[in-house]
Design an enzyme around this catalytic site. Structure first.
Site, PDB file in Angstrom:
ATOM      1  CG  HIS A 279      -9.534   9.574  -1.915  1.00 56.86           C
ATOM      2  ND1 HIS A 279      -9.762   9.965  -3.219  1.00 56.86           N
ATOM      3  CD2 HIS A 279      -8.232   9.854  -1.672  1.00 56.86           C
ATOM      4  CE1 HIS A 279      -8.647  10.453  -3.739  1.00 56.86           C
ATOM      5  NE2 HIS A 279      -7.697  10.391  -2.829  1.00 56.86           N
TER       6      HIS A 279
ATOM      7  CB  SER B 125      -3.387  -0.008   8.859  1.00 55.81           C
ATOM      8  OG  SER B 125      -2.877   1.136   8.250  1.00 55.81           O
TER       9      SER B 125
END
Lengths: 443, 443
Positions: free
Chosen positions: A161, A364
């Site tokens: 990120h 995921s």
């Protein structure tokens, strides 16, 4: 007070996607605040009521097409509306009752205890707080790492990120970017090689529990094993886990790698507004208690310690979380995680059937696929894009029906975009692997 | 779900003031989250409703005695309760419409424009955002200062907010603490002397527009003049203004020094939950636009720039501010500021009459006086204390009646504390000046 403004919230009103982001920099004068006429307070209220109504309608429409970002819109905090009348500030340390009494620390500590249990750390062994979001947890964890190991190098994968890279810049830390596999997971051999190049300096490692774009999960066991093999004893490394979206989902995924304080990690953070869902961004951050003294300062006028990044903190966020955790419990979240994974697999399978390049990591609910050709379509469905990729993140608020609607529209549009063969669907082999790419070349 | 917990919010339940803050570190197991029985969802809801009711009652009681911290509790955002159902995140840059559409950027920009006008900077000349509170604005302003002047020294008075010192530690900046006068204002001769000692390095200056403890205001004109006299041209210094509480009040104080972008300042921040009043902490931050490029990063998957500290940001906070600014306008805030200053002078005069050491800066509503002897009293009235000082901050929610109640109680208690002469009121000469000290020695 300008009463005759044209509707400020019509969708598609605000940007020309062909422009670069910088050119989109405009002032929204349609909601400009003008000096009120105090003799006509009711007029002001009426103007605002109309504005808010239009805004609410716009939001309701936008929510129908919100499938590209990790925010669970499916919550009901109606029972908490009564608290909005209070100014609540959990300023200072969550565990210390200071002189500032308009707070919700009791709720905050209950929330932290719940997460401490989830991530397997004793109540008397952890410290933590409810943050303003994932970024604040990352800023805190990396700061503690630097304070413990002042000349440490931060290792983090290039799929991390942006807040991780921002932290290294803010903190003037040396940052080594580690390569990733096409799944978004760290390339461990590259990590090993880069560690060995810098054996003279301690290692601070950011572990991604679900990368932003692909939902790739770094294997914390492998990372610790490599650290040991490269000759880094416990006191020469610090591990922070960025679990933004997936750090709370993973404990409910059967047979998954577990993030746990039984392993040699220092801190974990997750976002509260993502999987759990919350009106405003917030997060949860947990760290081993022995590390927190490195950065705490006694603040006499608060009767508390300055242990957080932000100082003043929302007292409402912990109550939202407290409410959601009480309502769902482990069993409720487990069901929701299963639903998300099932729906994500449905979307992936349907895309494969239709010959569209797609990847879904095993643990995921982030479905990565070819970037739709048309920016209006991307904008309408609020898809997050990077290069030739787009993704849908299947949250509890994204139902099978919603995915069907999306698929129907995508397939229809796609026929149009690619009808004459002049333009071809993009190749995603480099992004998601040759096996997942169904472009004309790799089909 | 433990249903039979004893009341968690009784006041005075949570801390023994004789203990140090660290010993107060306890887990609030009374609100512990236990696994819900999904067959009895109504029981869970009933338990939470009871808990929230008790909590609300406690908050209402605490609000009656909240006079020691700068938070205006007097607001009515009932018209905005309907928006709590939406997850709003102004992630990324306020001026760029990214792909994430569940936001309130239109409101945010309107709020920023209002403050830009207040602080006299053109719409096309500023950048800014609605922050999570004053600390975030300080972190941003000082970071920009460091990026513009990488080897700059940060000068800030020792009465500055703790977030300033935290920033220098986070950012690995050299920090020079400047002495203060007893008013809390910077000692300019000390500033000059320290500047001259470090002429080889650029200067980053934090200017306090109202210090935390005393409400002292640093004179930005004098500071700029000293910089010039010491040979610092415009490109060798950067000024950030921490206007937490008073940065929004001062423009409405007649004959006061004005903070304005017409002067050579770089950035200003204020808190939104202080003078304006808001359910949760927030703030406003404005900076000259030309400086922002130094720290912005393009984030492709957002279709936006990462220009803020926190990334994800509340979309509700700007709407609260937008509502309050529309309802009050300049004229409404001016009235409220005058009321606060008048009430503060009333409190000060009454304390003087009663022979109690007290100081009130001319431009401030922060009344500094002798620390009450008894910690229960301090705790009940939520007074902020430092050494021998305590303060009351007169916000719009602190009425004359409230101050009378406080004074009556203080005077009664004080008679008791000091009745036999064994204990004397503290000397505050060093804290607030000999003229303001009415201790037995200086009376």
């Amino acid at each position: 007070m300008a009463m005759n403004k044209s509707g400020p919230f019509e969708d598609g009103d605000s940007c020309d996607q062909e422009n670069s982001v910088l050119q989109k920099n405009v002032h929204g004068s349609r909601l400009a605040i003008t000096e009120p006429n105090m003799d006509h307070k009711e007029d002001i209220k009426a103007y605002m009521a109309r504005t808010l109504n239009r805004y609410k309608e716009t939001l309701a429409k936008r929510a129908l097409y919100h499938i590209g970002y990790p925010a669970n819109l499916d919550f009901d905090y109606g029972a908490l509306a009564q608290l909005q009348a209070f100014s609540l500030n959990n300023i200072g340390d969550p565990f210390i009752e200071g002189n500032y009494r308009m707070h919700s620390r009791e709720f905050e500590v209950a929330v932290l205890d719940w997460f401490a249990n989830l991530w397997e750390i004793q109540k008397n062994g952890y410290w933590g707080y409810v943050t303003n979001g994932g970024t604040e947890g990352n800023l805190h964890g990396i700061l503690v790492g630097r304070e413990l190991l002042p000349d440490g190098i931060l290792y983090t994968s290039r799929d991390s990120h942006y807040s991780i890279f921002k932290a290294t810049r803010m903190y003037k830390m040396e940052c080594v970017k580690v390569d990733t596999l096409f799944t978004g997971e760290m390339d461990y051999e590259d990590f090993r090689a880069k560690l060995l190049l810098n054996k003279d300096k301690p290692a601070i490692i950011n572990v991604n529990i679900g990368t932003t774009m692909k939902g790739g999960v770094d294997n914390v066991d492998t990372i610790i094993q490599i650290l040991e093999e490269c000759g880094f004893p416990d006191d020469r490394f610090y591990i922070h886990c960025d679990g933004a979206l997936f750090g709370i989902m993973m404990p409910f995924v059967k047979h998954s790698l577990q993030v746990s304080f039984k392993k040699q990690i220092g801190s974990i953070t997750i976002s509260g507004h993502k999987f759990v869902g919350c009106p405003a961004p917030c997060g949860v951050y947990i760290i081993r208690k022995q590390y927190i003294n490195t950065i705490s300062t006694n603040i006499e006028f608060l009767g508390s310690l300055d242990t957080t990044i932000m100082g003043s903190r929302s007292g409402h966020a912990p109550i939202f979380l407290w409410y959601a955790l009480n309502m769902n419990g482990y069993i409720g979240f487990e069901k929701q995680v299963q639903k998300c994974l099932t729906n994500a697999r449905y979307l992936k399978d349907r895309l494969v059937e239709e010959g569209i390049s797609v990847m879904l990591n095993e643990l995921s609910s982030t479905v990565v696929f070819e970037r739709p050709l048309n920016d209006d379509f991307v904008n309408r469905w609020q898809l997050a894009c990077q290069g030739s990729m787009a993704h849908v993140i299947v949250m509890p608020s994204v139902s099978i029906e919603k995915l069907k609607e999306f698929l129907d529209e995508l397939l229809k549009k796609r026929k149009d975009w690619y009808k004459d063969g002049g333009v071809q669907p993009p190749c995603l082999a480099d992004d998601i692997g040759g096996d997942n790419c169904l472009c004309p070349l790799h089909k």
